[in-house]
Design an enzyme around this catalytic site. Structure first.
Site, PDB file in Angstrom:
ATOM      1  N   LYS A 127      55.263 -16.149  -3.363  1.00 29.18           N
ATOM      2  CA  LYS A 127      55.133 -14.825  -3.253  1.00 29.18           C
ATOM      3  C   LYS A 127      56.100 -13.671  -3.686  1.00 29.18           C
ATOM      4  O   LYS A 127      56.019 -12.480  -4.591  1.00 29.18           O
ATOM      5  CB  LYS A 127      54.262 -14.167  -2.221  1.00 29.18           C
ATOM      6  CG  LYS A 127      52.898 -14.384  -0.977  1.00 29.18           C
ATOM      7  CD  LYS A 127      52.910 -14.321  -0.246  1.00 29.18           C
ATOM      8  CE  LYS A 127      54.232 -14.495   1.135  1.00 29.18           C
ATOM      9  NZ  LYS A 127      54.182 -15.703   1.483  1.00 29.18           N
TER      10      LYS A 127
ATOM     11  N   ARG B 286      49.346  -9.986   8.000  1.00 30.85           N
ATOM     12  CA  ARG B 286      50.025 -11.543   7.617  1.00 30.85           C
ATOM     13  C   ARG B 286      48.906 -11.951   9.137  1.00 30.85           C
ATOM     14  O   ARG B 286      48.539 -13.533   9.325  1.00 30.85           O
ATOM     15  CB  ARG B 286      50.946 -11.810   8.286  1.00 30.85           C
ATOM     16  CG  ARG B 286      52.314 -12.551   7.049  1.00 30.85           C
ATOM     17  CD  ARG B 286      53.442 -12.933   7.953  1.00 30.85           C
ATOM     18  NE  ARG B 286      54.375 -13.725   7.126  1.00 30.85           N
ATOM     19  CZ  ARG B 286      55.371 -13.774   6.736  1.00 30.85           C
ATOM     20  NH1 ARG B 286      55.357 -12.932   5.573  1.00 30.85           N
ATOM     21  NH2 ARG B 286      55.847 -14.874   6.201  1.00 30.85           N
TER      22      ARG B 286
ATOM     23  N   ARG C  52      65.131 -24.548  -0.585  1.00 38.07           N
ATOM     24  CA  ARG C  52      65.630 -23.525  -1.021  1.00 38.07           C
ATOM     25  C   ARG C  52      66.988 -22.830  -1.010  1.00 38.07           C
ATOM     26  O   ARG C  52      67.321 -22.486   0.536  1.00 38.07           O
ATOM     27  CB  ARG C  52      64.383 -21.995  -0.198  1.00 38.07           C
ATOM     28  CG  ARG C  52      64.451 -20.693  -1.215  1.00 38.07           C
ATOM     29  CD  ARG C  52      63.152 -20.106  -0.950  1.00 38.07           C
ATOM     30  NE  ARG C  52      63.447 -19.489   0.484  1.00 38.07           N
ATOM     31  CZ  ARG C  52      62.242 -18.822   0.808  1.00 38.07           C
ATOM     32  NH1 ARG C  52      60.854 -18.639  -0.410  1.00 38.07           N
ATOM     33  NH2 ARG C  52      61.858 -18.005   2.092  1.00 38.07           N
TER      34      ARG C  52
ATOM     35  N   ARG D 179      68.681 -20.548   4.140  1.00 39.66           N
ATOM     36  CA  ARG D 179      67.646 -18.786   5.555  1.00 39.66           C
ATOM     37  C   ARG D 179      67.745 -19.992   6.227  1.00 39.66           C
ATOM     38  O   ARG D 179      67.467 -21.303   6.166  1.00 39.66           O
ATOM     39  CB  ARG D 179      66.538 -18.234   4.726  1.00 39.66           C
ATOM     40  CG  ARG D 179      66.693 -17.005   4.147  1.00 39.66           C
ATOM     41  CD  ARG D 179      65.968 -16.794   3.206  1.00 39.66           C
ATOM     42  NE  ARG D 179      64.352 -16.846   4.429  1.00 39.66           N
ATOM     43  CZ  ARG D 179      63.069 -15.938   4.385  1.00 39.66           C
ATOM     44  NH1 ARG D 179      62.717 -15.732   2.642  1.00 39.66           N
ATOM     45  NH2 ARG D 179      61.849 -16.529   5.377  1.00 39.66           N
TER      46      ARG D 179
ATOM     47  N   ARG E 201      56.225 -22.176  10.449  1.00 39.00           N
ATOM     48  CA  ARG E 201      55.662 -21.266   9.876  1.00 39.00           C
ATOM     49  C   ARG E 201      54.585 -21.216   9.107  1.00 39.00           C
ATOM     50  O   ARG E 201      53.319 -20.993   8.826  1.00 39.00           O
ATOM     51  CB  ARG E 201      57.025 -20.933   8.667  1.00 39.00           C
ATOM     52  CG  ARG E 201      58.435 -20.574   9.333  1.00 39.00           C
ATOM     53  CD  ARG E 201      59.514 -20.390   8.468  1.00 39.00           C
ATOM     54  NE  ARG E 201      59.134 -19.335   7.311  1.00 39.00           N
ATOM     55  CZ  ARG E 201      59.927 -19.535   6.685  1.00 39.00           C
ATOM     56  NH1 ARG E 201      60.515 -20.236   6.052  1.00 39.00           N
ATOM     57  NH2 ARG E 201      59.479 -18.105   5.398  1.00 39.00           N
TER      58      ARG E 201
HETATM   59  P1  AMP Z   1      59.179 -13.676   4.774  1.00 37.68           P
HETATM   60  O1  AMP Z   1      60.330 -12.913   3.468  1.00 37.68           O
HETATM   61  O2  AMP Z   1      58.325 -13.235   4.331  1.00 37.68           O
HETATM   62  O3  AMP Z   1      58.518 -14.756   4.696  1.00 37.68           O
HETATM   63  O4  AMP Z   1      59.038 -13.389   6.555  1.00 37.68           O
HETATM   64  C1  AMP Z   1      59.922 -14.001   7.312  1.00 37.68           C
HETATM   65  C2  AMP Z   1      60.083 -14.013   8.405  1.00 37.68           C
HETATM   66  O5  AMP Z   1      59.158 -12.739   8.666  1.00 37.68           O
HETATM   67  C3  AMP Z   1      57.970 -14.025   8.749  1.00 37.68           C
HETATM   68  O6  AMP Z   1      58.216 -15.667   9.588  1.00 37.68           O
HETATM   69  C4  AMP Z   1      57.999 -13.723   9.968  1.00 37.68           C
HETATM   70  O7  AMP Z   1      59.158 -13.970  10.929  1.00 37.68           O
HETATM   71  C5  AMP Z   1      58.673 -12.471   9.519  1.00 37.68           C
HETATM   72  N1  AMP Z   1      57.344 -11.140   9.461  1.00 37.68           N
HETATM   73  C6  AMP Z   1      57.740 -10.741   7.856  1.00 37.68           C
HETATM   74  N2  AMP Z   1      56.524 -10.348   7.925  1.00 37.68           N
HETATM   75  C7  AMP Z   1      55.742 -10.445   8.417  1.00 37.68           C
HETATM   76  C8  AMP Z   1      54.350  -9.560   9.229  1.00 37.68           C
HETATM   77  N3  AMP Z   1      54.082  -9.230   8.418  1.00 37.68           N
HETATM   78  N4  AMP Z   1      53.799 -10.550  10.257  1.00 37.68           N
HETATM   79  C9  AMP Z   1      55.077 -10.973  11.041  1.00 37.68           C
HETATM   80  N5  AMP Z   1      55.785 -11.468  10.584  1.00 37.68           N
HETATM   81  C10 AMP Z   1      56.490 -11.016   9.743  1.00 37.68           C
END
Ligand code: AMP
Length: 210
Positions: A13, A88, A122, A154, A165
């Protein structure tokens, strides 16, 4: 054009949203990036979010909804935006629907087995956020091609956390596929294809000439 990029963690994404954002001249809004910045800046939101992110859990809806609500009022969103990683959960999607109307939802579909490999391999540049896969790197100490800074893993890309996740995605985010299908704006694209093929498919879906 208001667009959502939906899909499991590691579906690509972020990479695709960045490219499409540059092509369309509209911002990419990544709630993950906003939260990581808040953690680095040790803000109140960052301190609240950190334990959830480290555990591979979702940050509470109220926190992310407030972030997005504020971000969408900024002037650069006037001609549209790409939401990357939001919504989400169904309550997040319902809150968004009350704020703005969405034109398209691009759903990147990738099997779990690919995702574990992609995410645990990654590496991310600490400066510009560019992402790489270990299989592209010559040795563990390669710098970023774009800015020569250090690449790191990360914390939430460690295999155990990746599995949490993915479980969270299936339980809480996957229901959004049906939610947006019902709205008639869902477009599913096979996210296991090459990055260029996926990019072309996204532009075609959005009715944009490459
Ligand atoms: P991402 O970089 O999009 O994979 O997000 C990393 C982490 O941030 C996720 O595993 C969640 O813990 C948190 N996070 C990001 N976006 C959201 C969202 N829309 N709702 C809840 N937690 C989020």
């Amino acid at each position: 054009m208001n667009v959502i990029f939906l899909g499991p963690p590691g579906a690509g994404k972020g990479t695709q949203a960045q490219r499409v954002s540059a092509a369309l001249g509209i911002p990419q809004i990544s709630t993950g990036d906003i939260l990581r910045r808040a953690i680095a800046d040790k803000t109140k939101t960052g301190l609240e979010a950190k334990s959830y992110i480290d555990a591979g859990q979702l940050v509470p809806d109220s926190v992310v909804i407030a972030i997005v609500e504020e971000r969408l009022t900024m002037p650069d969103c006037a001609n549209g935006y790409i939401l990357d990683g939001f919504p989400r959960t169904v309550p997040q999607a319902e809150a968004l629907a009350k704020l703005q109307s969405i034109d398209s939802v691009i759903n990147l579909d990738v099997p779990d087995a690919h995702l574990v490999n992609r995410l645990s391999g990654r590496r991310v540049c600490i400066k510009c956020g560019a992402t790489y896969h270990v299989s592209m790197l010559k040795d563990g100490a390669d710098p970023c091609v774009a800015c020569n800074d250090k690449l790191v893993q990360r914390d939430d890309d460690k295999e155990e956390t990746v599995r949490s996740r993915l479980a969270v995605y299936h339980a809480q985010t996957a229901p959004l596929v049906a939610f947006y299908e019902k709205e008639g704006i869902l477009h599913t694209i096979d996210g296991a294809q090459s990055m260029d093929t996926i990019y072309d498919a996204i532009l075609k879906t959005l009715g944009v000439k490459p």
